[in-house]
Design an enzyme around this catalytic site. Structure first.
Site, PDB file in Angstrom:
ATOM      1  N   HIS A  48       0.872  -1.438   0.075  1.00  0.00           N
ATOM      2  CA  HIS A  48      -0.047  -0.077  -0.063  1.00  0.00           C
ATOM      3  C   HIS A  48       0.775   1.126  -0.073  1.00  0.00           C
ATOM      4  O   HIS A  48       0.180   2.323   0.073  1.00  0.00           O
ATOM      5  CB  HIS A  48      -0.693  -0.028   1.329  1.00  0.00           C
ATOM      6  CG  HIS A  48      -1.874  -1.261   1.235  1.00  0.00           C
ATOM      7  ND1 HIS A  48      -2.836  -1.456  -0.007  1.00  0.00           N
ATOM      8  CD2 HIS A  48      -2.403  -2.115   2.050  1.00  0.00           C
ATOM      9  CE1 HIS A  48      -3.593  -2.355   0.243  1.00  0.00           C
ATOM     10  NE2 HIS A  48      -3.216  -2.783   1.339  1.00  0.00           N
ATOM     11  N   ARG A  73       7.402  -5.328   3.478  1.00  0.00           N
ATOM     12  CA  ARG A  73       6.002  -5.921   3.154  1.00  0.00           C
ATOM     13  C   ARG A  73       5.652  -5.969   1.530  1.00  0.00           C
ATOM     14  O   ARG A  73       5.717  -5.227   0.898  1.00  0.00           O
ATOM     15  CB  ARG A  73       4.914  -5.236   3.896  1.00  0.00           C
ATOM     16  CG  ARG A  73       3.683  -5.754   4.139  1.00  0.00           C
ATOM     17  CD  ARG A  73       2.495  -5.521   2.954  1.00  0.00           C
ATOM     18  NE  ARG A  73       2.026  -4.220   3.454  1.00  0.00           N
ATOM     19  CZ  ARG A  73       0.967  -3.787   4.238  1.00  0.00           C
ATOM     20  NH1 ARG A  73       0.173  -4.727   4.847  1.00  0.00           N
ATOM     21  NH2 ARG A  73       0.559  -2.616   4.143  1.00  0.00           N
ATOM     22  N   GLU A 149      -5.243 -11.335   8.857  1.00  0.00           N
ATOM     23  CA  GLU A 149      -6.015 -10.109   8.179  1.00  0.00           C
ATOM     24  C   GLU A 149      -7.736 -10.273   8.193  1.00  0.00           C
ATOM     25  O   GLU A 149      -8.285  -9.551   7.916  1.00  0.00           O
ATOM     26  CB  GLU A 149      -5.473  -9.299   7.262  1.00  0.00           C
ATOM     27  CG  GLU A 149      -4.089  -8.810   7.235  1.00  0.00           C
ATOM     28  CD  GLU A 149      -3.480  -8.141   5.973  1.00  0.00           C
ATOM     29  OE1 GLU A 149      -3.660  -7.046   6.023  1.00  0.00           O
ATOM     30  OE2 GLU A 149      -3.069  -9.077   5.259  1.00  0.00           O
ATOM     31  N   ASP A 175      -7.611  -4.199   8.010  1.00  0.00           N
ATOM     32  CA  ASP A 175      -8.171  -5.551   7.216  1.00  0.00           C
ATOM     33  C   ASP A 175      -8.822  -6.365   8.256  1.00  0.00           C
ATOM     34  O   ASP A 175     -10.070  -6.938   7.723  1.00  0.00           O
ATOM     35  CB  ASP A 175      -7.153  -6.243   6.506  1.00  0.00           C
ATOM     36  CG  ASP A 175      -7.063  -5.446   4.950  1.00  0.00           C
ATOM     37  OD1 ASP A 175      -7.946  -5.177   4.303  1.00  0.00           O
ATOM     38  OD2 ASP A 175      -6.015  -5.279   4.697  1.00  0.00           O
TER      39      ASP A 175
END
Length: 266
Positions: A48, A73, A149, A175
Protein backbone atom coordinates in the site's frame (compact mmCIF):
# COMPACT_ATOMS: atom_id res chain seq x y z
CA UNK A 1 25.80 -10.70 10.18
CA UNK A 2 25.61 -6.88 10.11
CA UNK A 3 25.20 -5.11 13.43
CA UNK A 4 21.56 -4.04 12.92
CA UNK A 5 20.45 -7.54 11.97
CA UNK A 6 22.47 -9.11 14.78
CA UNK A 7 20.86 -6.74 17.30
CA UNK A 8 17.41 -7.54 15.93
CA UNK A 9 17.92 -11.28 16.29
CA UNK A 10 19.45 -10.87 19.74
CA UNK A 11 16.46 -8.87 20.96
CA UNK A 12 13.99 -11.39 19.56
CA UNK A 13 15.93 -14.36 20.93
CA UNK A 14 15.93 -12.73 24.37
CA UNK A 15 12.15 -12.26 24.25
CA UNK A 16 12.48 -8.48 24.03
CA UNK A 17 10.26 -6.08 22.11
CA UNK A 18 11.22 -4.72 18.70
CA UNK A 19 9.83 -1.32 17.74
CA UNK A 20 9.28 -1.11 14.01
CA UNK A 21 8.69 1.90 11.79
CA UNK A 22 6.61 1.74 8.62
CA UNK A 23 7.64 3.33 5.31
CA UNK A 24 5.09 4.48 2.74
CA UNK A 25 7.01 7.35 1.13
CA UNK A 26 9.46 7.01 -1.78
CA UNK A 27 12.87 8.52 -2.18
CA UNK A 28 14.81 7.08 0.75
CA UNK A 29 14.92 10.28 2.82
CA UNK A 30 12.08 9.32 5.15
CA UNK A 31 13.70 5.88 5.53
CA UNK A 32 16.92 7.58 6.64
CA UNK A 33 15.08 9.93 9.00
CA UNK A 34 13.07 7.11 10.56
CA UNK A 35 16.16 4.94 10.90
CA UNK A 36 18.16 7.66 12.63
CA UNK A 37 15.22 8.32 14.97
CA UNK A 38 16.05 5.03 16.69
CA UNK A 39 13.61 2.38 15.43
CA UNK A 40 14.93 -1.16 15.82
CA UNK A 41 13.55 -2.13 12.43
CA UNK A 42 11.91 -0.45 9.44
CA UNK A 43 9.48 -2.09 7.04
CA UNK A 44 9.24 -0.94 3.44
CA UNK A 45 5.62 -1.25 2.31
CA UNK A 46 5.38 -2.42 -1.29
CA UNK A 47 1.69 -3.28 -0.96
CA UNK A 48 0.00 0.00 0.00
CA UNK A 49 3.01 2.30 0.10
CA UNK A 50 4.14 4.59 -2.71
CA UNK A 51 7.66 3.20 -3.01
CA UNK A 52 7.33 0.52 -5.66
CA UNK A 53 9.97 -1.91 -6.87
CA UNK A 54 12.01 0.90 -8.39
CA UNK A 55 12.47 2.55 -5.00
CA UNK A 56 13.15 -0.60 -2.99
CA UNK A 57 16.94 -0.56 -3.20
CA UNK A 58 17.19 3.18 -2.45
CA UNK A 59 15.11 2.67 0.69
CA UNK A 60 17.18 -0.34 1.74
CA UNK A 61 20.38 1.65 1.25
CA UNK A 62 19.03 4.52 3.34
CA UNK A 63 18.10 2.12 6.14
CA UNK A 64 21.55 0.52 5.99
CA UNK A 65 23.08 3.96 6.60
CA UNK A 66 21.13 4.17 9.86
CA UNK A 67 20.96 1.63 12.68
CA UNK A 68 17.76 -0.26 11.86
CA UNK A 69 17.20 -3.67 10.30
CA UNK A 70 15.18 -3.66 7.07
CA UNK A 71 12.09 -5.73 6.28
CA UNK A 72 9.76 -5.60 3.28
CA UNK A 73 5.99 -6.01 3.18
CA UNK A 74 5.48 -7.57 -0.24
CA UNK A 75 2.33 -6.90 -2.30
CA UNK A 76 0.98 -10.46 -2.10
CA UNK A 77 1.87 -14.12 -1.84
CA UNK A 78 3.88 -14.11 -5.06
CA UNK A 79 7.22 -15.97 -4.88
CA UNK A 80 9.10 -13.65 -7.29
CA UNK A 81 8.24 -10.64 -5.10
CA UNK A 82 9.42 -12.45 -1.97
CA UNK A 83 12.66 -13.59 -3.58
CA UNK A 84 13.37 -10.16 -5.08
CA UNK A 85 12.99 -8.47 -1.69
CA UNK A 86 15.36 -10.94 -0.04
CA UNK A 87 17.88 -10.80 -2.90
CA UNK A 88 17.87 -7.00 -2.52
CA UNK A 89 19.02 -7.40 1.07
CA UNK A 90 15.89 -7.39 3.24
CA UNK A 91 16.35 -9.12 6.60
CA UNK A 92 12.82 -10.47 6.38
CA UNK A 93 9.44 -10.27 4.72
CA UNK A 94 5.87 -9.64 5.81
CA UNK A 95 3.32 -11.24 3.51
CA UNK A 96 -0.31 -10.03 3.44
CA UNK A 97 -3.55 -11.99 3.40
CA UNK A 98 -2.33 -15.41 4.53
CA UNK A 99 -5.59 -17.27 5.17
CA UNK A 100 -4.63 -20.96 5.31
CA UNK A 101 -1.90 -23.28 6.44
CA UNK A 102 -1.19 -24.13 2.80
CA UNK A 103 -0.58 -20.45 2.00
CA UNK A 104 1.71 -20.13 5.02
CA UNK A 105 3.66 -23.17 3.83
CA UNK A 106 3.96 -21.66 0.35
CA UNK A 107 5.29 -18.45 1.91
CA UNK A 108 7.99 -20.29 3.83
CA UNK A 109 8.86 -22.41 0.78
CA UNK A 110 9.49 -19.30 -1.33
CA UNK A 111 11.85 -17.84 1.29
CA UNK A 112 14.01 -20.91 1.93
CA UNK A 113 16.74 -22.30 -0.29
CA UNK A 114 16.64 -25.96 -1.38
CA UNK A 115 16.32 -28.54 -0.02
CA UNK A 116 14.12 -26.86 2.62
CA UNK A 117 12.36 -24.63 0.08
CA UNK A 118 12.23 -23.37 -3.46
CA UNK A 119 14.02 -20.02 -3.37
CA UNK A 120 16.10 -19.47 -6.47
CA UNK A 121 19.75 -18.64 -5.89
CA UNK A 122 20.80 -15.09 -6.76
CA UNK A 123 21.40 -12.94 -3.64
CA UNK A 124 22.69 -10.01 -5.67
CA UNK A 125 22.70 -7.23 -3.06
CA UNK A 126 22.15 -9.54 -0.10
CA UNK A 127 25.76 -10.75 -0.39
CA UNK A 128 27.00 -7.14 -0.19
CA UNK A 129 24.80 -6.44 2.82
CA UNK A 130 25.04 -9.70 4.75
CA UNK A 131 28.38 -11.17 3.59
CA UNK A 132 29.66 -13.61 0.98
CA UNK A 133 28.46 -16.57 3.07
CA UNK A 134 24.89 -15.20 3.09
CA UNK A 135 23.37 -18.23 1.36
CA UNK A 136 24.72 -20.53 4.09
CA UNK A 137 22.99 -18.47 6.80
CA UNK A 138 19.95 -17.12 4.98
CA UNK A 139 17.49 -19.84 5.97
CA UNK A 140 18.30 -19.38 9.65
CA UNK A 141 18.40 -15.58 9.75
CA UNK A 142 15.54 -14.58 7.40
CA UNK A 143 12.42 -13.46 9.25
CA UNK A 144 9.14 -14.64 7.73
CA UNK A 145 5.88 -13.11 8.95
CA UNK A 146 2.44 -14.21 7.74
CA UNK A 147 -0.19 -11.48 8.03
CA UNK A 148 -3.42 -12.37 9.82
CA UNK A 149 -6.09 -10.10 8.35
CA UNK A 150 -9.32 -12.01 7.84
CA UNK A 151 -11.94 -14.13 9.57
CA UNK A 152 -10.75 -17.08 7.50
CA UNK A 153 -7.21 -16.62 8.83
CA UNK A 154 -8.55 -16.63 12.38
CA UNK A 155 -10.42 -19.85 11.69
CA UNK A 156 -7.20 -21.38 10.35
CA UNK A 157 -4.89 -19.76 12.88
CA UNK A 158 -3.65 -23.02 14.41
CA UNK A 159 -2.69 -24.41 10.99
CA UNK A 160 -0.92 -21.17 10.07
CA UNK A 161 1.00 -21.00 13.35
CA UNK A 162 2.00 -24.65 13.12
CA UNK A 163 3.72 -24.09 9.76
CA UNK A 164 7.39 -25.16 10.06
CA UNK A 165 9.82 -22.32 9.37
CA UNK A 166 7.44 -19.47 10.09
CA UNK A 167 9.00 -16.78 12.29
CA UNK A 168 5.76 -15.22 13.43
CA UNK A 169 2.51 -13.58 12.45
CA UNK A 170 1.73 -9.93 11.89
CA UNK A 171 -1.74 -8.50 12.47
CA UNK A 172 -3.19 -5.95 10.06
CA UNK A 173 -5.92 -4.36 12.22
CA UNK A 174 -7.59 -2.44 9.40
CA UNK A 175 -8.23 -5.47 7.20
CA UNK A 176 -8.99 -7.67 10.19
CA UNK A 177 -11.62 -5.29 11.53
CA UNK A 178 -13.06 -4.90 8.03
CA UNK A 179 -13.42 -8.66 7.71
CA UNK A 180 -14.91 -9.09 11.19
CA UNK A 181 -17.16 -6.03 11.43
CA UNK A 182 -17.52 -4.52 7.96
CA UNK A 183 -15.64 -1.37 9.04
CA UNK A 184 -11.91 -0.80 8.66
CA UNK A 185 -10.20 0.76 11.67
CA UNK A 186 -6.78 0.59 13.28
CA UNK A 187 -8.41 0.74 16.73
CA UNK A 188 -8.39 -2.80 18.16
CA UNK A 189 -9.15 -1.75 21.73
CA UNK A 190 -12.76 -2.99 21.84
CA UNK A 191 -15.27 -5.36 20.33
CA UNK A 192 -14.72 -8.50 18.29
CA UNK A 193 -11.44 -7.24 16.89
CA UNK A 194 -10.02 -6.77 20.40
CA UNK A 195 -10.71 -10.39 21.28
CA UNK A 196 -9.15 -11.60 18.04
CA UNK A 197 -6.02 -9.49 18.49
CA UNK A 198 -5.51 -10.78 22.03
CA UNK A 199 -6.06 -14.39 20.94
CA UNK A 200 -3.51 -14.13 18.10
CA UNK A 201 -0.81 -12.84 20.43
CA UNK A 202 -1.44 -15.58 22.99
CA UNK A 203 -1.54 -18.37 20.41
CA UNK A 204 1.69 -17.22 18.73
CA UNK A 205 3.56 -16.79 22.01
CA UNK A 206 2.45 -20.24 23.20
CA UNK A 207 4.29 -21.71 20.20
CA UNK A 208 7.40 -19.58 20.66
CA UNK A 209 6.60 -17.51 17.57
CA UNK A 210 6.83 -13.73 17.29
CA UNK A 211 3.52 -11.85 17.43
CA UNK A 212 3.60 -8.61 15.45
CA UNK A 213 1.05 -5.87 14.79
CA UNK A 214 0.62 -2.53 13.04
CA UNK A 215 -0.19 0.57 15.10
CA UNK A 216 0.35 4.29 14.62
CA UNK A 217 1.96 4.47 18.05
CA UNK A 218 0.56 5.99 21.24
CA UNK A 219 -2.08 4.16 23.26
CA UNK A 220 -2.62 1.40 20.71
CA UNK A 221 1.09 0.59 20.65
CA UNK A 222 1.09 0.43 24.45
CA UNK A 223 -1.98 -1.82 24.34
CA UNK A 224 -0.23 -4.13 21.88
CA UNK A 225 2.79 -4.35 24.16
CA UNK A 226 0.56 -5.19 27.14
CA UNK A 227 -1.00 -8.03 25.12
CA UNK A 228 2.42 -9.57 24.49
CA UNK A 229 3.15 -8.34 20.98
CA UNK A 230 6.91 -8.28 20.45
CA UNK A 231 7.24 -6.84 16.94
CA UNK A 232 5.22 -3.65 17.20
CA UNK A 233 4.97 -1.09 14.43
CA UNK A 234 4.72 2.30 16.12
CA UNK A 235 4.10 4.83 13.38
CA UNK A 236 4.42 5.22 9.61
CA UNK A 237 6.30 8.03 7.88
CA UNK A 238 3.14 9.12 6.04
CA UNK A 239 0.94 9.25 9.15
CA UNK A 240 3.61 10.88 11.33
CA UNK A 241 4.12 13.64 8.77
CA UNK A 242 0.38 14.07 8.33
CA UNK A 243 -0.25 14.20 12.08
CA UNK A 244 2.60 16.61 12.80
CA UNK A 245 1.49 19.00 10.06
CA UNK A 246 -2.11 18.96 11.28
CA UNK A 247 -1.05 19.62 14.87
CA UNK A 248 1.11 22.60 13.92
CA UNK A 249 -1.65 24.16 11.85
CA UNK A 250 -4.30 23.46 14.47
CA UNK A 251 -2.16 25.09 17.16
CA UNK A 252 -1.52 28.16 15.04
CA UNK A 253 -5.18 28.45 14.10
CA UNK A 254 -6.41 27.78 17.63
CA UNK A 255 -8.37 24.63 16.78
CA UNK A 256 -8.17 21.00 17.83
CA UNK A 257 -6.21 18.81 15.46
CA UNK A 258 -8.41 16.70 13.23
CA UNK A 259 -7.57 13.00 13.29
CA UNK A 260 -5.54 11.53 10.47
CA UNK A 261 -7.31 9.05 8.19
CA UNK A 262 -4.67 6.51 9.17
CA UNK A 263 -6.62 3.37 8.28
CA UNK A 264 -6.78 4.41 4.65
CA UNK A 265 -3.02 5.00 4.54
CA UNK A 266 -2.19 1.58 5.96
Amino acid sequence: MPDALARLHARLAAGETVLNGWLHLPGGISAEVMGRAGYDALTIDLQHGLIGDGGLVASLQAIAAASAAALVRVPWLHPPDLMRALDAGAAGVICPMIDTGAQAAALVHACRYPPQGGRSYGPTRARLTHGEDYALRADAQTLIFAMIETRQALENLDAILDTPGLSGVYVGPADLSLSLTGRATLDFSAGETAGAVAHIAEAAARRGLIPGIFTQGGELARLALSLGYRFVTAGSDFALLDGAARRVLAELRGAAASPSSSASSY
